[in-house]
Design a protein around this motif. Structure first.
Motif, PDB file in Angstrom:
ATOM      1  N   VAL A  15      42.260  44.156  31.096  1.00 57.75           N
ATOM      2  CA  VAL A  15      43.156  43.095  31.557  1.00 57.75           C
ATOM      3  C   VAL A  15      42.986  43.013  33.073  1.00 57.75           C
ATOM      4  O   VAL A  15      43.763  43.568  33.842  1.00 57.75           O
ATOM      5  N   ASP A  16      41.911  42.322  33.475  1.00 55.86           N
ATOM      6  CA  ASP A  16      41.600  42.186  34.896  1.00 55.86           C
ATOM      7  C   ASP A  16      41.716  40.723  35.298  1.00 55.86           C
ATOM      8  O   ASP A  16      42.217  39.895  34.528  1.00 55.86           O
ATOM      9  N   LEU A  17      41.253  40.406  36.489  1.00 58.98           N
ATOM     10  CA  LEU A  17      41.378  39.031  36.975  1.00 58.98           C
ATOM     11  C   LEU A  17      40.671  38.030  36.066  1.00 58.98           C
ATOM     12  O   LEU A  17      41.128  36.900  35.925  1.00 58.98           O
ATOM     13  N   LEU A  20      43.060  37.273  33.114  1.00 57.16           N
ATOM     14  CA  LEU A  20      44.427  36.831  33.410  1.00 57.16           C
ATOM     15  C   LEU A  20      44.744  35.425  32.921  1.00 57.16           C
ATOM     16  O   LEU A  20      45.836  35.187  32.402  1.00 57.16           O
ATOM     17  N   ASP A  21      43.826  34.486  33.085  1.00 57.78           N
ATOM     18  CA  ASP A  21      44.119  33.107  32.687  1.00 57.78           C
ATOM     19  C   ASP A  21      44.428  33.004  31.203  1.00 57.78           C
ATOM     20  O   ASP A  21      45.399  32.346  30.811  1.00 57.78           O
ATOM     21  N   VAL A  23      45.390  35.438  29.116  1.00 58.16           N
ATOM     22  CA  VAL A  23      46.631  36.162  28.808  1.00 58.16           C
ATOM     23  C   VAL A  23      47.834  35.351  29.285  1.00 58.16           C
ATOM     24  O   VAL A  23      48.817  35.189  28.562  1.00 58.16           O
ATOM     25  N   ARG A  24      47.748  34.829  30.497  1.00 61.05           N
ATOM     26  CA  ARG A  24      48.855  34.028  31.054  1.00 61.05           C
ATOM     27  C   ARG A  24      49.162  32.827  30.167  1.00 61.05           C
ATOM     28  O   ARG A  24      50.325  32.543  29.863  1.00 61.05           O
ATOM     29  N   VAL A  46      43.950  47.982  33.379  1.00 58.80           N
ATOM     30  CA  VAL A  46      44.851  46.856  33.650  1.00 58.80           C
ATOM     31  C   VAL A  46      45.001  46.683  35.161  1.00 58.80           C
ATOM     32  O   VAL A  46      45.192  47.651  35.893  1.00 58.80           O
ATOM     33  N   ASN A  49      47.946  42.794  39.108  1.00 59.31           N
ATOM     34  CA  ASN A  49      48.409  41.416  38.880  1.00 59.31           C
ATOM     35  C   ASN A  49      48.824  41.196  37.433  1.00 59.31           C
ATOM     36  O   ASN A  49      49.761  40.439  37.161  1.00 59.31           O
ATOM     37  N   ALA A  50      48.141  41.822  36.507  1.00 58.52           N
ATOM     38  CA  ALA A  50      48.489  41.672  35.096  1.00 58.52           C
ATOM     39  C   ALA A  50      49.845  42.309  34.801  1.00 58.52           C
ATOM     40  O   ALA A  50      50.646  41.756  34.044  1.00 58.52           O
ATOM     41  N   MET A  53      52.447  40.051  36.111  1.00 58.21           N
ATOM     42  CA  MET A  53      52.572  38.899  35.232  1.00 58.21           C
ATOM     43  C   MET A  53      53.454  39.232  34.019  1.00 58.21           C
ATOM     44  O   MET A  53      54.265  38.409  33.591  1.00 58.21           O
TER      45      MET A  53
END
Length: 96
Positions: A15-17, A20-21, A23-24, A46, A49-50, A53
């Motif tokens: 769960v990295d950058l 993120l999109d 998952v978000r 992870v 940022n995750a 979020m």
């Protein structure tokens, strides 16, 4: 949560950058519709940022009067939470 079925959002292993999109987007849809359970059992790594979020998604669920839980957080995810000093934020969200 007895009145509504909860939506399960499964986190990927990483769960990295880059993740993120996706998952978000899944979380945004889920927290607007009802109770959410985040399956964190497969997380191997992870990003900070995750985790932030997830805190934001939990707050949105609370404002919408829906339940929000993180189920089966893997050891790497738990270690990241501890390393960042976020235990007090995540402990109430943890399930199983």
């Amino acid at each position: 949560m007895a009145d509504q079925a909860h939506k399960v959002v499964a986190l990927p292993a990483i769960v990295d950058l880059d993740a993120l999109d996706v998952v978000r987007d899944g979380l945004i849809d889920a927290v607007e519709l009802g109770p959410v359970v985040v399956d964190a059992s497969r997380v191997e790594r992870v990003a900070t940022n995750a985790l932030l979020m997830l805190v934001s998604a939990a707050e949105t669920s609370r404002r919408n009067s829906f339940g929000f839980a993180i189920a089966g957080a893997s050891l790497p995810m738990q270690a990241a939470i501890e390393r960042l000093g976020l235990e007090s934020t995540f402990t109430p969200l943890m399930k199983g």
